[in-house]
Design a protein around this motif. Structure first.
Motif, PDB file in Angstrom:
ATOM      1  N   TYR A  39       0.877  -1.192  -0.058  1.00 22.12           N
ATOM      2  CA  TYR A  39       0.123   0.052  -0.076  1.00 22.12           C
ATOM      3  C   TYR A  39       0.820   1.331   0.075  1.00 22.12           C
ATOM      4  CZ  TYR A  39      -3.411   3.205   1.326  1.00 22.12           C
ATOM      5  OH  TYR A  39      -4.613   4.395   1.469  1.00 22.12           O
TER       6      TYR A  39
ATOM      7  N   LEU B 130       3.786   1.662  -1.454  1.00 25.16           N
ATOM      8  CA  LEU B 130       4.133   1.780  -2.761  1.00 25.16           C
ATOM      9  C   LEU B 130       3.163   2.355  -3.871  1.00 25.16           C
ATOM     10  CD1 LEU B 130       6.369  -1.355  -3.070  1.00 25.16           C
ATOM     11  CD2 LEU B 130       7.247   0.997  -2.623  1.00 25.16           C
ATOM     12  N   ARG B 131       1.865   1.588  -3.714  1.00 27.05           N
ATOM     13  CA  ARG B 131       0.921   1.900  -4.461  1.00 27.05           C
ATOM     14  C   ARG B 131      -0.331   1.550  -3.930  1.00 27.05           C
ATOM     15  NH1 ARG B 131      -0.666   3.308  -9.942  1.00 27.05           N
ATOM     16  NH2 ARG B 131      -2.550   2.203 -10.721  1.00 27.05           N
TER      17      ARG B 131
ATOM     18  N   LEU C 237      -6.367   1.400  -6.648  1.00 29.96           N
ATOM     19  CA  LEU C 237      -6.166   1.855  -7.902  1.00 29.96           C
ATOM     20  C   LEU C 237      -6.141   0.661  -8.785  1.00 29.96           C
ATOM     21  CD1 LEU C 237      -3.589   4.638  -7.488  1.00 29.96           C
ATOM     22  CD2 LEU C 237      -5.788   4.976  -7.948  1.00 29.96           C
ATOM     23  N   ASP C 238      -5.641  -0.416  -8.330  1.00 27.91           N
ATOM     24  CA  ASP C 238      -5.663  -1.461  -9.422  1.00 27.91           C
ATOM     25  C   ASP C 238      -6.628  -2.243  -9.198  1.00 27.91           C
ATOM     26  OD1 ASP C 238      -2.883  -1.143 -10.108  1.00 27.91           O
ATOM     27  OD2 ASP C 238      -2.230  -2.005  -8.391  1.00 27.91           O
TER      28      ASP C 238
ATOM     29  N   ALA D 144       0.801   5.712 -14.519  1.00 24.74           N
ATOM     30  CA  ALA D 144       0.703   5.181 -12.981  1.00 24.74           C
ATOM     31  C   ALA D 144       1.000   6.351 -11.938  1.00 24.74           C
ATOM     32  CB  ALA D 144       1.331   4.067 -12.746  1.00 24.74           C
ATOM     33  N   ALA D 145       2.107   7.062 -12.378  1.00 21.47           N
ATOM     34  CA  ALA D 145       2.371   8.285 -11.746  1.00 21.47           C
ATOM     35  C   ALA D 145       1.504   9.071 -11.398  1.00 21.47           C
ATOM     36  CB  ALA D 145       3.712   8.738 -12.167  1.00 21.47           C
TER      37      ALA D 145
ATOM     38  N   GLU E  54      -1.839   8.686 -11.458  1.00 22.61           N
ATOM     39  CA  GLU E  54      -2.893   8.116 -11.021  1.00 22.61           C
ATOM     40  C   GLU E  54      -2.573   8.324  -9.586  1.00 22.61           C
ATOM     41  OE1 GLU E  54      -5.108   4.615 -13.611  1.00 22.61           O
ATOM     42  OE2 GLU E  54      -3.216   4.127 -12.271  1.00 22.61           O
ATOM     43  N   VAL E  55      -1.571   7.923  -9.149  1.00 24.28           N
ATOM     44  CA  VAL E  55      -0.838   8.075  -7.353  1.00 24.28           C
ATOM     45  C   VAL E  55      -1.081   9.259  -7.142  1.00 24.28           C
ATOM     46  CG1 VAL E  55       1.037   7.227  -6.152  1.00 24.28           C
ATOM     47  CG2 VAL E  55       0.581   5.878  -7.642  1.00 24.28           C
TER      48      VAL E  55
ATOM     49  N   TYR F 153      -4.573  10.568  -6.807  1.00 30.19           N
ATOM     50  CA  TYR F 153      -5.263   9.885  -5.308  1.00 30.19           C
ATOM     51  C   TYR F 153      -4.663  10.425  -4.096  1.00 30.19           C
ATOM     52  CZ  TYR F 153      -6.486   6.057  -2.168  1.00 30.19           C
ATOM     53  OH  TYR F 153      -7.308   5.210  -1.424  1.00 30.19           O
ATOM     54  N   ARG F 154      -3.314  10.570  -3.842  1.00 34.02           N
ATOM     55  CA  ARG F 154      -2.691  11.165  -2.740  1.00 34.02           C
ATOM     56  C   ARG F 154      -3.306  12.421  -2.469  1.00 34.02           C
ATOM     57  NH1 ARG F 154      -1.760   6.648  -0.144  1.00 34.02           N
ATOM     58  NH2 ARG F 154       0.233   5.354  -0.817  1.00 34.02           N
TER      59      ARG F 154
ATOM     60  N   ARG G 292       3.898  16.888  -5.338  1.00 34.45           N
ATOM     61  CA  ARG G 292       3.691  15.687  -6.423  1.00 34.45           C
ATOM     62  C   ARG G 292       3.069  16.171  -7.670  1.00 34.45           C
ATOM     63  NH1 ARG G 292       2.734  11.031  -3.790  1.00 34.45           N
ATOM     64  NH2 ARG G 292       2.705  10.972  -1.463  1.00 34.45           N
TER      65      ARG G 292
END
Length: 674
Positions: free
Chosen positions: A530, A532-533, A537-538, A577-578, A580-581, A584-585, A646
């Motif tokens: 969690y 890490l990602r 999301l997945d 992916a970057a 999305e993260v 989300y954050r 970010r």
């Protein structure tokens, strides 16, 4: 006096010549004022009066400062001869009025010799040898030879002058010349005209030598030459226009020795180049606009009726359209003539462009500072950049109180330009402002590039530090947490095997503890993953993960929150992916801030993807609440800085605003590359 023995007698001789010249001038003026109207010289005022008034004293002063300067002696001797011409011209007419024709003729001869010799010295030799006291080159020797020959011939012709006819004579009685040659009567006027034109050619050639000196000189010598060049330009123009301009020519001639005095002693301290530049630009603008106006008027008067309306409008539009380009062109011509390639703003800008292309921003900044220093002719130039690497670059020495010029790039302050005091090769203030106005945008661009390069380097360092910090955290968690737990589980297995045959109950307890330990290991692994990602999301995608996050963080009824809605627009599949993260954050941090600080009743979360024609687009994340809003002085804490970092790492932005309707809005934008 002991250090320079020849200086004292030289000064004494020069001041004696000046005193003699002043006495002769005073005598000539008093005698001429006392003459009756019919015996007044015609014209009554000539440029020799200007020579007699200022040249002797100025020459003596220059000799006292620079005894070995040949120009000083030339000015002093020429001024004395000019005074002799003024005095003996007046005396010649006075004696003729009194009937003493022999003395009158002698006075006429002395006046002619003084007039011709003074003209040779001051109108030909002086500009030829200014400002160094030597000829520009041996190729100009022909001007000296031709001018001397014409002057000597004029003197000889004046000595042999045949008596003019009584009908053509302007005074009551003819001053008889005992040396007259009557055979010269048919040729005298033509010969005198040819000699006059020859002298004019020599005068113009001497002035042209000054112009060529200016073109080939370095900037320091250009400023020195500019003084006599300006003075002789006005004199030559009035001289060629004839006797009708002799009154202003007399006044202008009186200024010539001061220009040479400044050229020899004080040319660094006075802005003659500013005067020349503005005069040239003003004259050029007036000339071209006048030509345009009268040309348009003439054409319209021939072609169109209603001359005043059509011609005035056409001329005004045409002249107005070309005013600024013409002004810039004239300024550049004047700058090139006065300062050469070193002080030409356009060439300096081109040089800056080449320096920037050849080097990285840090090295280019050092080159830019050097170019600006040379272009402004100051002792030192420095650039100070906020958050730059390097922060400060200096060329020369700016001194304790430099002039500060802000560097602004597209409305954003990026640093300061510091200018030291003017150097030995100082330029005029107006020229400095033109150079500064031309080069400042280039300096600001380089300063911005240095700042961006520093920001990029700091971002790389932060990324590297974050990566190493993440690796260290994973190593610590794996070694101290998961590793220790797995080791304890292995020992428990061994103990269970030993106890299985002798004490099944003990083995059962050990296996139960082992199962508990395995659950703890699974939880630790889940936490690592969690970190890490986020698994959501997945499992759910960005849209589902944001909805789940909103429901988990702010369930309805929590701290007064009554309504939480999530709105998704656009296709969120296939996002990097970057991105999305980061999205989300940022939503997670914004919702946590709402729960902790906002005291809001309604929260709106929006995730929107917009597409572009090239396949890219933008992802926008927006979290808005109706709470109390941010404080008046918002301090960026860890969470706020984390959200901005970010977004910045991915080339985006994150801003926190307080709308007029109340509450807080957190909005982040991420560019999407095709």
């Amino acid at each position: 006096m002991d250090e320079n023995p020849p200086a004292f007698p030289a000064r004494a001789v020069a001041w004696a010549m000046a005193a003699t010249a002043l006495l002769l001038t005073l005598l000539g003026v008093l005698v001429q004022v006392g003459l009756p109207a019919q015996w007044q010289p015609k014209p009554p005022l000539t440029p020799d009066f200007g020579v007699a008034l200022t040249f002797p004293v100025t020459g003596a002063f220059l000799v006292s400062q620079r005894p070995r300067l040949s120009l000083a002696w030339l000015i002093c001797a020429g001024g004395l001869l000019g005074s002799g011409n003024v005095a003996f011209t007046a005396l010649s007419f006075h004696w003729a009025w009194q009937g003493e024709m022999g003395a009158a003729n002698a006075g006429r001869v002395i006046a002619v010799v003084c007039w011709a010799a003074a003209g040779l010295m001051l109108a030909i030799l002086l500009p030829l040898c200014s400002p160094t006291g030597r000829l520009p080159s041996r190729r100009w020797l022909w001007v000296v030879v031709l001018g001397t020959a014409a002057t000597v011939t004029e003197i000889v012709l004046a000595l042999l002058r045949p008596d003019p006819s009584r009908a053509a004579y302007a005074w009551p009685a003819v001053i008889h010349n005992p040396l007259e040659v009557k055979a010269l009567v048919p040729y005298y006027t033509a010969a005198w005209t040819v000699l006059g034109h020859t002298v004019q050619i020599c005068v113009v050639a001497a002035f042209a030598s000054l112009v060529l000196r200016l073109r080939r000189a370095d900037p320091v010598t250009r400023r020195q030459i500019a003084w006599p060049l300006t003075a002789f330009a006005g004199y030559v123009a009035m001289y060629l226009m004839g006797e009708s301009w002799w009154v202003p020519a007399t006044l202008w001639t009186a200024l010539i020795p001061f220009s040479i005095l400044f050229a020899a002693l004080r040319y660094r301290l006075y802005g003659i180049d500013t005067v020349i530049s503005r005069t040239f630009v003003t004259a050029g603008l007036l000339g071209v606009i006048s030509a345009v106006y009268f040309g348009a008027g003439a054409v319209s008067s021939l072609v169109v009726s209603g001359y005043h309306q059509v011609a005035g409008l056409a001329a005004a539009l045409f002249a107005g359209g070309f005013f600024q380009p013409l002004r810039r062109a004239l300024l550049r011509v004047a700058d090139r003539a006065l300062y050469g390639r070193v002080g030409d703003p356009a060439l300096l800008a081109e040089r800056l462009t080449q320096e920037v292309r050849r080097a990285d921003p840090a090295d280019a900044l050092a080159s830019v500072v050097t170019v600006v220093r040379e272009g402004l002719a100051v002792d030192g130039v420095a650039v100070e950049i906020a958050d730059g690497r390097p922060r400060y670059v200096e060329s020369g020495h700016v001194g304790p109180s430099p002039r500060e010029v802000p560097l602004v790039w597209h409305g954003e302050p990026v640093g300061r330009l510091l200018l030291g005091p003017p150097g030995a090769r100082r330029f005029a203030a107006a020229h400095d402002e033109r150079v500064l106005g031309t080069l400042l945008p280039y300096v600001a661009d380089v300063a911005h590039a240095v700042r961006m390069a520093a920001d990029l380097q700091r971002s790389r360092e932060r990324i590297l530090a974050a990566r190493e910090e993440e690796r260290r955290r994973l190593r610590r968690d794996l070694h101290d947490g998961l590793g220790q737990t797995l080791g304890a589980m292995a020992m428990t297995l061994n103990m269970a095997r030993i106890s299985l045959a002798k004490s099944p109950a003990t083995a059962d307890d050990l296996l139960r503890d082992l199962r508990t330990g395995m659950d703890a290991v699974a939880g630790d692994i889940r936490e690592l993953v969690y970190g890490l990602r986020p698994p959501a999301l997945d499992d759910l995608g960005l849209a589902g993960a944001v909805r789940a996050l909103a429901e988990e963080t702010l369930p309805e009824g929590t701290d007064g929150v009554e309504d939480v809605s999530v709105r998704v627009e656009g296709d969120l599949s296939g996002l990097p992916a970057a991105v999305e993260v980061a999205a989300y954050r940022i939503v997670q941090e914004a919702l946590n801030n709402v729960r902790r600080h906002a005291r809001a009743s309604r929260v709106r979360v929006g995730v929107t993807r917009t597409a572009a024609g090239d396949g890219g687009g933008e992802l926008r994340v927006r979290v808005a609440d109706d709470g109390i809003g941010p404080p008046a002085r918002l301090r960026a804490g860890v969470g706020m800085s984390s959200m901005r970092e970010r977004a910045a790492e991915l080339g985006g932005s994150c801003v926190v605003t307080a709308p007029e309707t109340g509450g807080t809005v957190v909005e982040a934008r991420f560019p999407l590359v095709a």
